[in-house]
Scaffold this motif. Structure first.
Motif, PDB file in Angstrom:
ATOM      1  N   GLY A  51      53.784  20.869  -0.248  1.00 17.52           N
ATOM      2  CA  GLY A  51      53.683  19.293  -0.978  1.00 17.52           C
ATOM      3  C   GLY A  51      54.761  18.538  -0.575  1.00 17.52           C
ATOM      4  O   GLY A  51      54.861  17.507  -0.999  1.00 17.52           O
ATOM      5  N   LYS A  54      55.388  17.935   5.154  1.00 18.98           N
ATOM      6  CA  LYS A  54      55.293  18.389   6.473  1.00 18.98           C
ATOM      7  C   LYS A  54      54.103  17.823   7.125  1.00 18.98           C
ATOM      8  O   LYS A  54      54.531  17.199   8.348  1.00 18.98           O
ATOM      9  CB  LYS A  54      55.403  19.849   6.651  1.00 18.98           C
ATOM     10  CG  LYS A  54      56.621  20.417   5.714  1.00 18.98           C
ATOM     11  CD  LYS A  54      56.343  22.074   5.771  1.00 18.98           C
ATOM     12  CE  LYS A  54      55.203  22.706   5.225  1.00 18.98           C
ATOM     13  NZ  LYS A  54      55.188  22.510   3.666  1.00 18.98           N
ATOM     14  N   SER A  55      53.148  18.064   6.769  1.00 17.40           N
ATOM     15  CA  SER A  55      51.845  17.715   7.519  1.00 17.40           C
ATOM     16  C   SER A  55      51.894  16.361   7.725  1.00 17.40           C
ATOM     17  O   SER A  55      51.634  15.771   8.735  1.00 17.40           O
ATOM     18  CB  SER A  55      50.447  18.152   6.992  1.00 17.40           C
ATOM     19  OG  SER A  55      50.726  19.664   6.539  1.00 17.40           O
ATOM     20  N   ARG A  56      52.104  15.391   6.690  1.00 11.51           N
ATOM     21  CA  ARG A  56      51.957  14.080   6.797  1.00 11.51           C
ATOM     22  C   ARG A  56      53.098  13.443   7.774  1.00 11.51           C
ATOM     23  O   ARG A  56      53.031  12.605   8.242  1.00 11.51           O
ATOM     24  CB  ARG A  56      52.270  13.447   5.219  1.00 11.51           C
ATOM     25  CG  ARG A  56      51.899  12.029   4.838  1.00 11.51           C
ATOM     26  CD  ARG A  56      50.438  11.683   5.621  1.00 11.51           C
ATOM     27  NE  ARG A  56      50.275  10.330   6.006  1.00 11.51           N
ATOM     28  CZ  ARG A  56      50.336   9.265   5.212  1.00 11.51           C
ATOM     29  NH1 ARG A  56      49.995   9.603   3.983  1.00 11.51           N
ATOM     30  NH2 ARG A  56      50.090   8.129   5.557  1.00 11.51           N
ATOM     31  N   GLU A 225      52.312  12.049  -6.368  1.00  9.12           N
ATOM     32  CA  GLU A 225      51.269  11.498  -6.440  1.00  9.12           C
ATOM     33  C   GLU A 225      50.381  12.060  -7.579  1.00  9.12           C
ATOM     34  O   GLU A 225      49.570  11.195  -7.980  1.00  9.12           O
ATOM     35  CB  GLU A 225      50.357  12.042  -5.163  1.00  9.12           C
ATOM     36  CG  GLU A 225      51.158  11.224  -3.931  1.00  9.12           C
ATOM     37  CD  GLU A 225      50.590  11.538  -2.458  1.00  9.12           C
ATOM     38  OE1 GLU A 225      49.622  12.617  -2.418  1.00  9.12           O
ATOM     39  OE2 GLU A 225      50.190  10.882  -1.622  1.00  9.12           O
ATOM     40  N   THR A 341      47.680  22.803  -0.895  1.00  7.84           N
ATOM     41  CA  THR A 341      48.637  23.477  -1.878  1.00  7.84           C
ATOM     42  C   THR A 341      47.502  23.608  -3.155  1.00  7.84           C
ATOM     43  O   THR A 341      47.498  24.404  -3.892  1.00  7.84           O
ATOM     44  CB  THR A 341      49.674  22.571  -2.297  1.00  7.84           C
ATOM     45  OG1 THR A 341      50.241  22.256  -0.981  1.00  7.84           O
ATOM     46  CG2 THR A 341      50.661  23.356  -3.155  1.00  7.84           C
TER      47      THR A 341
HETATM   48  N1  LIG Z   1      56.212   9.884   3.363  1.00  5.16           N
HETATM   49  C1  LIG Z   1      55.350  10.037   2.656  1.00  5.16           C
HETATM   50  N2  LIG Z   1      54.477   8.963   2.405  1.00  5.16           N
HETATM   51  C2  LIG Z   1      53.216   8.879   1.954  1.00  5.16           C
HETATM   52  N3  LIG Z   1      52.987   9.890   1.204  1.00  5.16           N
HETATM   53  C3  LIG Z   1      53.550  11.235   1.624  1.00  5.16           C
HETATM   54  C4  LIG Z   1      54.575  11.136   2.329  1.00  5.16           C
HETATM   55  N4  LIG Z   1      55.027  12.397   2.461  1.00  5.16           N
HETATM   56  C5  LIG Z   1      53.910  13.282   1.870  1.00  5.16           C
HETATM   57  N5  LIG Z   1      53.152  12.408   1.417  1.00  5.16           N
HETATM   58  C6  LIG Z   1      51.941  12.808   0.580  1.00  5.16           C
HETATM   59  O1  LIG Z   1      51.881  13.828  -0.202  1.00  5.16           O
HETATM   60  C7  LIG Z   1      51.002  14.845  -0.088  1.00  5.16           C
HETATM   61  C8  LIG Z   1      51.823  16.135   0.342  1.00  5.16           C
HETATM   62  O2  LIG Z   1      52.055  16.072   1.643  1.00  5.16           O
HETATM   63  P1  LIG Z   1      51.758  17.336   2.830  1.00  5.16           P
HETATM   64  O3  LIG Z   1      50.271  17.713   2.684  1.00  5.16           O
HETATM   65  O4  LIG Z   1      52.113  16.808   4.053  1.00  5.16           O
HETATM   66  O5  LIG Z   1      52.755  18.645   2.417  1.00  5.16           O
HETATM   67  P2  LIG Z   1      52.769  19.664   3.243  1.00  5.16           P
HETATM   68  O6  LIG Z   1      54.354  19.913   3.219  1.00  5.16           O
HETATM   69  O7  LIG Z   1      52.331  19.766   4.448  1.00  5.16           O
HETATM   70  O8  LIG Z   1      52.390  20.640   2.245  1.00  5.16           O
HETATM   71  P3  LIG Z   1      51.789  22.297   2.541  1.00  5.16           P
HETATM   72  O9  LIG Z   1      52.819  23.075   2.622  1.00  5.16           O
HETATM   73  O10 LIG Z   1      50.921  22.410   1.096  1.00  5.16           O
HETATM   74  O11 LIG Z   1      50.917  21.943   3.771  1.00  5.16           O
HETATM   75  C9  LIG Z   1      50.003  14.379   0.870  1.00  5.16           C
HETATM   76  O12 LIG Z   1      48.918  13.640  -0.069  1.00  5.16           O
HETATM   77  C10 LIG Z   1      50.662  13.075   1.695  1.00  5.16           C
HETATM   78  O13 LIG Z   1      49.779  12.357   2.109  1.00  5.16           O
END
Ligand SMILES: Nc1ncnc2c1ncn2[C@@H]1O[C@H](COP(=O)(O)OP(=O)(O)OP(=O)(O)O)[C@@H](O)[C@H]1O
Ligand SMILES: [Mg+2]
Length: 704
Positions: A51, A54-56, A225, A341
């Motif tokens: 969360g 990373k993906s975003r 969020e 997540t």
């Molecule tokens: N810099 C950002 N600006 C706007 N929204 C963000 C940003 N970074 C993350 N988010 C939002 O926060 C949420 C979690 O981000 P994300 O899915 O990229 O996490 P992750 O690290 O990939 O998690 P996981 O390990 O579960 O895959 C998503 O809804 C994403 O759109």
């Protein structure tokens, strides 16, 4: 109903990046750092807790650097994949690679990437680190212009890997020089708050509560969020108050802060508690879906007396409003997805409820019935819809298949699901995957049965489409034997059709003609139009043409095209047009031949029918030679050479195709001279299949 346009995304050169659905906040320094790393290194892994973004962040980066990669930026999401053995499949299918050949998959994946200058993003590797690391190593070794960007909660442990940790967003106070209003966490909260409450504004009155809330949530974007969503019912101060109570309870009397990974868990747990009991139950049940799903699927799989079907729509809306579910709409309709997540959390909850197995069974039942509906409707006016639909359901189909294959008492359902999906394996470019699964499922169901008979003729068809005519013959002969034993006359006819197909590929025209003739003759009630009767007619026309009976061949094809037109069957029509172009060429009507070949190509664009496209392009090269358009023919030969590599055995190894191919090469060389031939051929090798098709359709004048 309006048919969606379905250009297979995998063929586009620019890649397959998903759109960004919400605004992106901050991260300027991290993005700059990532770009630098990516310039220096061929493998960058972005790590961090769940969360954290990373993906975003990687998606944002991908959009920013897209123009730097001549062959595109490609995104493969492994989040819901359970089986390490499917990593290659998933990546290959994200790249849109034709999954046709019977060779080792890594070979064709590497060959497809070849010299391409591209960035491959593999999102969510942590649960499959070993498999991902092996694949990435192989790909980087054999593909000099490839770069890989992975996201994972842990690194891939490769020696040349650059690991870039993603920290949480800055929270107020991290940088004393920064004002509260411009802090990234605060901005994220404000952006999401604005989406929930359009008149929300950050002001002097609420800023300190928002700042404190962001600090409490450790700047973890997902946690922020989830908290922002609560503004629907609560003020910022109320959210802060409730959260503070809850966190201090969790952290114990000492009132020390929670470790970061617990912050997110706690934030999720809090969201969970604030859901209605029915929403909570639905959240858990929805975790059985892989990737995204349709409302209909949720209604079927998740409803029971505790969650009545008529409530599901409202509950789904509730979960969307709470930011638990994402909405994705595209031309084929609205689809939903649980944030990763949160899906994990749902899975754990489902397990605690003891509902995992029953939900998986229902999921399997749903995809089985969907596949059967698709099969019934395939040869009809909604063929393109079903093509698009099943491509979208691919991840769910895989999960359902894996479940069926692993569960005692359910393996027969795997056989049924696989056989119903014959059109997906054959017509949509997934022969390799279909074959692997079919062979596994047949092994798991050794007793003679009607289901096995069907799987055997499907397997035979799949093997033929890979150019493995020996294997195809073996499967269809076995089908025939077993079908007689169980008294399945339909399977006997289809076995005969598939034996005929294999015989045609082996160049045994007499045998092909006899077997295809039997299949046609005994298909008296015309029930099995496709994959039975109509393809048999097309293939028989090819046999007749090779035997010099062009007139009979042409009249068969005219009938076949008429039936296709009446039913709205496009896929077979494209093959019939191809066969017609061969017959026209044999009767020296090159202009008619080109028209038919081009019609075939135009139809094939709607499907991911790599094999079919390659076959038509082979014939087009011959037609162009007959028209003395040698330079274009030589280019097509180059494109064919390159694109057969990832598609399977060139020309399916069939003598009626290879002889012609060799003849075209000879004529082109003779007419152009070796040097010019090599030049045009070389230009052609740089064309992907889409571009080669466009050039055969006269849409590309020059090649850059
Ligand atoms: N810099 C950002 N600006 C706007 N929204 C963000 C940003 N970074 C993350 N988010 C939002 O926060 C949420 C979690 O981000 P994300 O899915 O990229 O996490 P992750 O690290 O990939 O998690 P996981 O390990 O579960 O895959 C998503 O809804 C994403 O759109
Ligand atoms: Mg992620």
């Amino acid at each position: 109903m309006r048919l969606p346009m379905a250009t297979p995304t995998g063929w586009r050169r620019e890649g397959n990046l998903p759109a960004e659905l919400t605004s992106f906040i901050g991260r300027t320094r991290l993005l700059a750092n990532l770009k630098r790393r990516l310039n220096e290194s061929r493998l960058v892994t972005v790590t961090g807790i769940g969360g954290v973004g990373k993906s975003r962040t990687v998606l944002r980066l991908a959009h920013q650097v897209r123009s730097q990669y001549e062959d595109g930026v490609w995104f493969a999401d492994l989040a819901r994949l359970q089986d390490a053995g499917m990593v290659r499949h998933t990546i290959a299918s994200a790249l849109g690679i034709a999954d046709q050949s019977s060779r080792a998959e890594s070979e064709s994946l590497s060959e497809w990437v070849g010299e391409r200058q591209m960035l491959l993003i593999i999102d969510t590797c942590e649960h499959l680190v070993q498999g991902c690391a092996e694949l990435v190593e192989e790909l980087l070794e054999s593909n000099p212009n490839l770069k890989v960007l992975a996201t994972s909660r842990q690194s891939l442990h490769l020696p040349y890997e650059h690991v870039v940790p993603v920290p949480p967003l800055q929270v107020p106070g991290d940088d004393p020089a920064e004002g509260l209003f411009t802090n990234e966490s605060v901005q994220l909260f404000a952006a999401r708050a604005g989406a929930v409450m359009p008149d929300f504004v950050l002001d002097e009155e609420n800023i300190s509560a928002v700042a404190e809330l962001c600090r409490r949530l450790d700047g973890i974007p997902l946690a922020i969020e989830l908290a922002a969503v609560r503004l629907r019912a609560l003020s910022v101060e109320q959210i802060l108050g409730l959260l503070t109570d809850r966190f201090s309870l969790l952290a114990g009397a000492s009132r020390t802060a929670l470790p970061r990974h617990q912050t997110l868990r706690a934030a999720i747990g809090w969201s969970h508690e604030l859901c209605e009991p029915a929403e909570r139950l639905l959240w858990a049940r929805l975790s059985v879906f892989a990737g995204d799903f349709e409302l209909d699927a949720a209604r079927f799989v998740c409803a029971d007396e505790r969650l009545p079907q008529e409530d599901i729509t409202d509950l789904v809306t509730g979960l969307v409003e709470k930011s638990i579910l994402l909405i994705r709409s595209n031309h084929a309709g609205v689809r939903y997805k649980l944030i990763d997540t949160l899906a994990e959390y749902g899975e754990e909850w489902l397990d605690k409820l003891g509902e995992t197995e029953p939900m998986r069974h229902r999921h399997l039942d749903y995809y089985l019935s969907l596949a059967q509906r698709g099969e019934d409707a395939w040869s009809g006016p909604r063929q393109i819809y079903w093509f698009v639909r099943m491509r979208q359901e691919h991840d769910n189909v895989r999960v359902a298949l894996e479940h069926a294959l692993r569960t005692p008492g359910k393996t027969m359902l795997a056989l049924k699901l696989l056989s119903s999906l014959w059109f997906m394996w054959i017509c949509c470019g997934f022969t390799r995957e279909g074959r692997l699964y079919l062979e596994r499922a047949l092994q798991a169901n050794p007793g003679v049965s009607k289901e096995r008979c069907k799987a055997l003729w499907v397997l035979s068809y799949v093997r033929s489409a890979q150019g493995d005519s020996g294997g195809a013959l073996a499967a269809s002969e076995q089908c025939s034997t077993e079908a007689v034993r169980v008294g399945d006359s339909k399977a006997v006819i289809l076995a005969s059709k598939m034996q005929g197909t294999a015989a045609l590929l082996q160049g045994d025209l007499q045998k092909a003609s006899a077997l295809l003739g039997v299949a046609i003759e005994f298909n008296t009630d015309n029930k099995e139009l496709n994959p039975g009767l109509l393809p048999a007619i097309v293939e028989l026309s090819l046999v007749l043409n090779s035997q010099g009976e062009m007139y009979e061949a042409e009249s068969l094809l005219a009938d076949c095209l008429q039936v296709c037109k009446e039913r709205g069957e496009l896929w077979v029509a494209s093959y019939a047009n191809w066969a017609l172009s061969i017959v026209c060429l044999a009767t020296t009507r090159a202009a008619d031949a080109l028209r038919s070949a081009q019609e075939a190509l135009r139809i094939k664009r709607h499907f991911h029918d790599t094999l079919g496209t390659l076959l038509v392009l082979e014939t087009t090269a011959r037609i162009l030679t007959a028209q003395d358009q040698m330079s274009l023919a030589a280019r097509l030969l180059g494109a064919l050479h390159q694109n057969w590599k990832s598609a399977g055995l060139p020309m399916l190894g069939a003598p009626f195709l290879t002889t012609d191919h060799d003849q075209v090469v000879k004529e082109c060389k003779k007419s152009l001279g070796e040097q010019a031939y090599d030049e045009y051929f070389g230009e052609g090798t740089r064309l992907d299949l889409d571009e080669a098709s466009a050039s055969a359709l006269g849409e590309l004048d020059t090649i850059e």
